[in-house]
Scaffold this motif. Structure first.
Motif, PDB file in Angstrom:
ATOM      1  N   ALA A 154     -14.358   6.844  -0.390  1.00 58.15           N
ATOM      2  CA  ALA A 154     -14.801   7.608  -1.649  1.00 58.15           C
ATOM      3  C   ALA A 154     -14.375   8.880  -2.127  1.00 58.15           C
ATOM      4  O   ALA A 154     -13.941   9.133  -3.370  1.00 58.15           O
ATOM      5  CB  ALA A 154     -16.338   7.207  -1.837  1.00 58.15           C
ATOM      6  N   GLU A 155     -14.685   9.704  -1.234  1.00 54.34           N
ATOM      7  CA  GLU A 155     -14.183  11.266  -1.583  1.00 54.34           C
ATOM      8  C   GLU A 155     -12.671  11.224  -1.626  1.00 54.34           C
ATOM      9  O   GLU A 155     -12.296  11.932  -2.504  1.00 54.34           O
ATOM     10  CB  GLU A 155     -14.657  11.910  -0.373  1.00 54.34           C
ATOM     11  N   VAL A 156     -12.011  10.799  -0.667  1.00 56.89           N
ATOM     12  CA  VAL A 156     -10.653  10.920  -1.006  1.00 56.89           C
ATOM     13  C   VAL A 156     -10.059  10.068  -2.073  1.00 56.89           C
ATOM     14  O   VAL A 156      -9.301  10.723  -3.101  1.00 56.89           O
ATOM     15  CB  VAL A 156      -9.780  10.249   0.096  1.00 56.89           C
ATOM     16  N   ARG A 157     -10.652   9.063  -2.590  1.00 58.15           N
ATOM     17  CA  ARG A 157     -10.190   8.316  -3.871  1.00 58.15           C
ATOM     18  C   ARG A 157     -10.663   9.070  -4.841  1.00 58.15           C
ATOM     19  O   ARG A 157      -9.759   9.206  -6.073  1.00 58.15           O
ATOM     20  CB  ARG A 157     -11.127   7.022  -3.846  1.00 58.15           C
ATOM     21  N   GLY A 158     -12.039   9.710  -4.985  1.00 56.24           N
ATOM     22  CA  GLY A 158     -12.319  10.595  -6.163  1.00 56.24           C
ATOM     23  C   GLY A 158     -11.164  11.738  -6.448  1.00 56.24           C
ATOM     24  O   GLY A 158     -11.137  12.142  -7.506  1.00 56.24           O
ATOM     25  N   ALA A 159     -10.815  12.337  -5.363  1.00 58.49           N
ATOM     26  CA  ALA A 159     -10.130  13.561  -5.322  1.00 58.49           C
ATOM     27  C   ALA A 159      -8.969  12.865  -5.913  1.00 58.49           C
ATOM     28  O   ALA A 159      -8.251  14.005  -6.838  1.00 58.49           O
ATOM     29  CB  ALA A 159      -9.944  14.295  -3.918  1.00 58.49           C
ATOM     30  N   LEU A 160      -8.228  12.057  -5.513  1.00 56.10           N
ATOM     31  CA  LEU A 160      -6.885  11.624  -5.935  1.00 56.10           C
ATOM     32  C   LEU A 160      -7.017  11.380  -7.593  1.00 56.10           C
ATOM     33  O   LEU A 160      -6.052  11.308  -8.346  1.00 56.10           O
ATOM     34  CB  LEU A 160      -6.396  10.417  -5.110  1.00 56.10           C
ATOM     35  N   PRO A 215       1.628  12.205  -8.126  1.00 59.44           N
ATOM     36  CA  PRO A 215       2.271  10.703  -7.938  1.00 59.44           C
ATOM     37  C   PRO A 215       2.397  10.824  -6.272  1.00 59.44           C
ATOM     38  O   PRO A 215       2.355   9.689  -5.725  1.00 59.44           O
ATOM     39  CB  PRO A 215       3.435  10.765  -8.572  1.00 59.44           C
ATOM     40  N   GLU A 216       2.947  11.954  -5.649  1.00 59.12           N
ATOM     41  CA  GLU A 216       3.272  11.737  -4.101  1.00 59.12           C
ATOM     42  C   GLU A 216       2.072  11.656  -3.569  1.00 59.12           C
ATOM     43  O   GLU A 216       2.057  10.791  -2.452  1.00 59.12           O
ATOM     44  CB  GLU A 216       4.114  13.183  -3.978  1.00 59.12           C
ATOM     45  N   LEU A 217       1.094  12.027  -3.702  1.00 57.62           N
ATOM     46  CA  LEU A 217      -0.250  11.983  -2.789  1.00 57.62           C
ATOM     47  C   LEU A 217      -0.597  10.517  -3.042  1.00 57.62           C
ATOM     48  O   LEU A 217      -1.114   9.889  -2.111  1.00 57.62           O
ATOM     49  CB  LEU A 217      -1.196  13.009  -3.327  1.00 57.62           C
ATOM     50  N   LEU A 218      -0.575  10.142  -4.369  1.00 60.38           N
ATOM     51  CA  LEU A 218      -1.037   8.659  -4.696  1.00 60.38           C
ATOM     52  C   LEU A 218      -0.286   7.772  -4.024  1.00 60.38           C
ATOM     53  O   LEU A 218      -0.586   6.942  -3.248  1.00 60.38           O
ATOM     54  CB  LEU A 218      -1.024   8.374  -6.082  1.00 60.38           C
ATOM     55  N   GLU A 273      -3.414   1.634   4.765  1.00 60.61           N
ATOM     56  CA  GLU A 273      -4.201   0.578   4.799  1.00 60.61           C
ATOM     57  C   GLU A 273      -5.343   0.513   4.007  1.00 60.61           C
ATOM     58  O   GLU A 273      -5.899  -0.523   3.299  1.00 60.61           O
ATOM     59  CB  GLU A 273      -4.827  -0.036   6.436  1.00 60.61           C
ATOM     60  N   GLN A 274      -6.100   1.652   3.787  1.00 61.60           N
ATOM     61  CA  GLN A 274      -7.126   1.986   3.025  1.00 61.60           C
ATOM     62  C   GLN A 274      -6.756   1.961   1.358  1.00 61.60           C
ATOM     63  O   GLN A 274      -7.496   1.431   0.661  1.00 61.60           O
ATOM     64  CB  GLN A 274      -7.690   3.285   3.188  1.00 61.60           C
ATOM     65  N   GLY A 275      -5.424   2.350   1.141  1.00 60.72           N
ATOM     66  CA  GLY A 275      -5.208   2.303  -0.441  1.00 60.72           C
ATOM     67  C   GLY A 275      -4.377   1.087  -0.781  1.00 60.72           C
ATOM     68  O   GLY A 275      -3.903   1.188  -1.897  1.00 60.72           O
ATOM     69  N   HIS A 276      -3.823   0.238   0.147  1.00 62.12           N
ATOM     70  CA  HIS A 276      -2.693  -0.642  -0.031  1.00 62.12           C
ATOM     71  C   HIS A 276      -3.155  -1.603  -1.469  1.00 62.12           C
ATOM     72  O   HIS A 276      -2.275  -1.814  -2.226  1.00 62.12           O
ATOM     73  CB  HIS A 276      -2.670  -1.427   1.043  1.00 62.12           C
ATOM     74  N   ASP A 277      -4.266  -1.719  -1.518  1.00 62.79           N
ATOM     75  CA  ASP A 277      -4.598  -2.779  -2.442  1.00 62.79           C
ATOM     76  C   ASP A 277      -5.645  -2.259  -3.366  1.00 62.79           C
ATOM     77  O   ASP A 277      -6.347  -2.808  -4.275  1.00 62.79           O
ATOM     78  CB  ASP A 277      -5.348  -4.096  -1.791  1.00 62.79           C
ATOM     79  N   ASP A 278      -5.351  -0.949  -3.490  1.00 60.97           N
ATOM     80  CA  ASP A 278      -6.489  -0.226  -4.664  1.00 60.97           C
ATOM     81  C   ASP A 278      -5.623  -0.021  -5.819  1.00 60.97           C
ATOM     82  O   ASP A 278      -4.953   0.753  -6.135  1.00 60.97           O
ATOM     83  CB  ASP A 278      -6.649   1.323  -3.933  1.00 60.97           C
ATOM     84  N   VAL A 279      -6.114  -1.066  -6.654  1.00 58.54           N
ATOM     85  CA  VAL A 279      -5.370  -1.128  -8.203  1.00 58.54           C
ATOM     86  C   VAL A 279      -5.489   0.086  -9.040  1.00 58.54           C
ATOM     87  O   VAL A 279      -4.675   0.488  -9.504  1.00 58.54           O
ATOM     88  CB  VAL A 279      -5.891  -2.448  -8.659  1.00 58.54           C
ATOM     89  N   GLU A 280      -6.913   0.641  -8.972  1.00 55.89           N
ATOM     90  CA  GLU A 280      -7.195   1.534  -9.894  1.00 55.89           C
ATOM     91  C   GLU A 280      -6.074   3.075  -9.453  1.00 55.89           C
ATOM     92  O   GLU A 280      -5.635   3.681 -10.301  1.00 55.89           O
ATOM     93  CB  GLU A 280      -8.580   2.268  -9.534  1.00 55.89           C
ATOM     94  N   ARG A 307       4.141  -3.630  -7.474  1.00 56.40           N
ATOM     95  CA  ARG A 307       3.268  -3.690  -6.524  1.00 56.40           C
ATOM     96  C   ARG A 307       1.998  -4.287  -7.435  1.00 56.40           C
ATOM     97  O   ARG A 307       1.162  -4.903  -6.907  1.00 56.40           O
ATOM     98  CB  ARG A 307       2.846  -2.151  -5.923  1.00 56.40           C
ATOM     99  N   LEU A 308       1.804  -3.559  -8.553  1.00 53.71           N
ATOM    100  CA  LEU A 308       0.643  -4.073  -9.527  1.00 53.71           C
ATOM    101  C   LEU A 308       0.773  -5.397  -9.791  1.00 53.71           C
ATOM    102  O   LEU A 308      -0.084  -6.332  -9.855  1.00 53.71           O
ATOM    103  CB  LEU A 308       0.687  -3.188 -10.688  1.00 53.71           C
ATOM    104  N   GLY A 309       2.128  -6.105 -10.124  1.00 51.82           N
ATOM    105  CA  GLY A 309       2.246  -7.215 -10.306  1.00 51.82           C
ATOM    106  C   GLY A 309       1.886  -8.370  -9.197  1.00 51.82           C
ATOM    107  O   GLY A 309       1.238  -9.297  -9.233  1.00 51.82           O
ATOM    108  N   LEU A 310       2.227  -7.600  -7.869  1.00 50.38           N
ATOM    109  CA  LEU A 310       1.689  -8.425  -6.660  1.00 50.38           C
ATOM    110  C   LEU A 310      -0.038  -8.524  -6.670  1.00 50.38           C
ATOM    111  O   LEU A 310      -0.555  -9.291  -5.987  1.00 50.38           O
ATOM    112  CB  LEU A 310       2.379  -7.922  -5.533  1.00 50.38           C
ATOM    113  N   LEU A 311      -0.362  -7.424  -7.218  1.00 54.91           N
ATOM    114  CA  LEU A 311      -1.965  -7.670  -7.111  1.00 54.91           C
ATOM    115  C   LEU A 311      -2.491  -8.081  -8.256  1.00 54.91           C
ATOM    116  O   LEU A 311      -3.704  -8.001  -8.328  1.00 54.91           O
ATOM    117  CB  LEU A 311      -2.547  -5.870  -6.923  1.00 54.91           C
ATOM    118  N   GLY A 312      -1.666  -8.822  -9.049  1.00 60.39           N
ATOM    119  CA  GLY A 312      -1.981  -9.633 -10.255  1.00 60.39           C
ATOM    120  C   GLY A 312      -2.527  -8.461 -11.255  1.00 60.39           C
ATOM    121  O   GLY A 312      -3.403  -9.014 -12.198  1.00 60.39           O
ATOM    122  N   GLN A 313      -2.061  -7.340 -11.493  1.00 66.10           N
ATOM    123  CA  GLN A 313      -2.316  -6.458 -12.559  1.00 66.10           C
ATOM    124  C   GLN A 313      -1.012  -6.268 -13.474  1.00 66.10           C
ATOM    125  O   GLN A 313      -1.071  -5.037 -14.131  1.00 66.10           O
ATOM    126  CB  GLN A 313      -2.816  -5.058 -12.010  1.00 66.10           C
TER     127      GLN A 313
END
Length: 86
Positions: free
Chosen positions: A28-34, A40-43, A50-57, A79-85
């Motif tokens: 949660a802390e890493v996500r919040g900082a991002l 874009p490089e960090l994102l 594995e932790q961010g692979h399916d993180d649509v936001e 990737r967003l298309g694969l995630l249904g977004q």
């Protein structure tokens, strides 16, 4: 720098409540900082884990942070298309 030193989830196979809590808090802390400072490089680095692979936001934040005409944007949209977004 912290993202580069983060090898992955804390004790990923552990189901101990304290470890699960630490793992969730760190994620949660890493996500919040991002999300607060979308680079874009960090994102892309985080979403390739594995932790961010399916993180649509975060994929959406990545897309918004890319410069217009970026060839990487097509990859992110796919990737967003694969995630249904799409």
């Amino acid at each position: 720098g912290a993202l580069a030193r983060l090898p992955g989830p804390v004790l990923p196979r552990s189901a101990a409540p304290a470890v699960v809590a630490v793992r969730a808090e760190l994620r949660a802390e890493v996500r919040g900082a991002l999300l607060r400072n979308p680079d874009p490089e960090l994102l892309l680095s985080w979403t390739s884990t594995e932790q961010g692979h399916d993180d649509v936001e975060l994929w959406e934040a990545c897309l918004q942070s890319l410069p217009p005409g970026s060839p990487t944007a097509d990859l992110v949209r796919a990737r967003l298309g694969l995630l249904g977004q799409d």
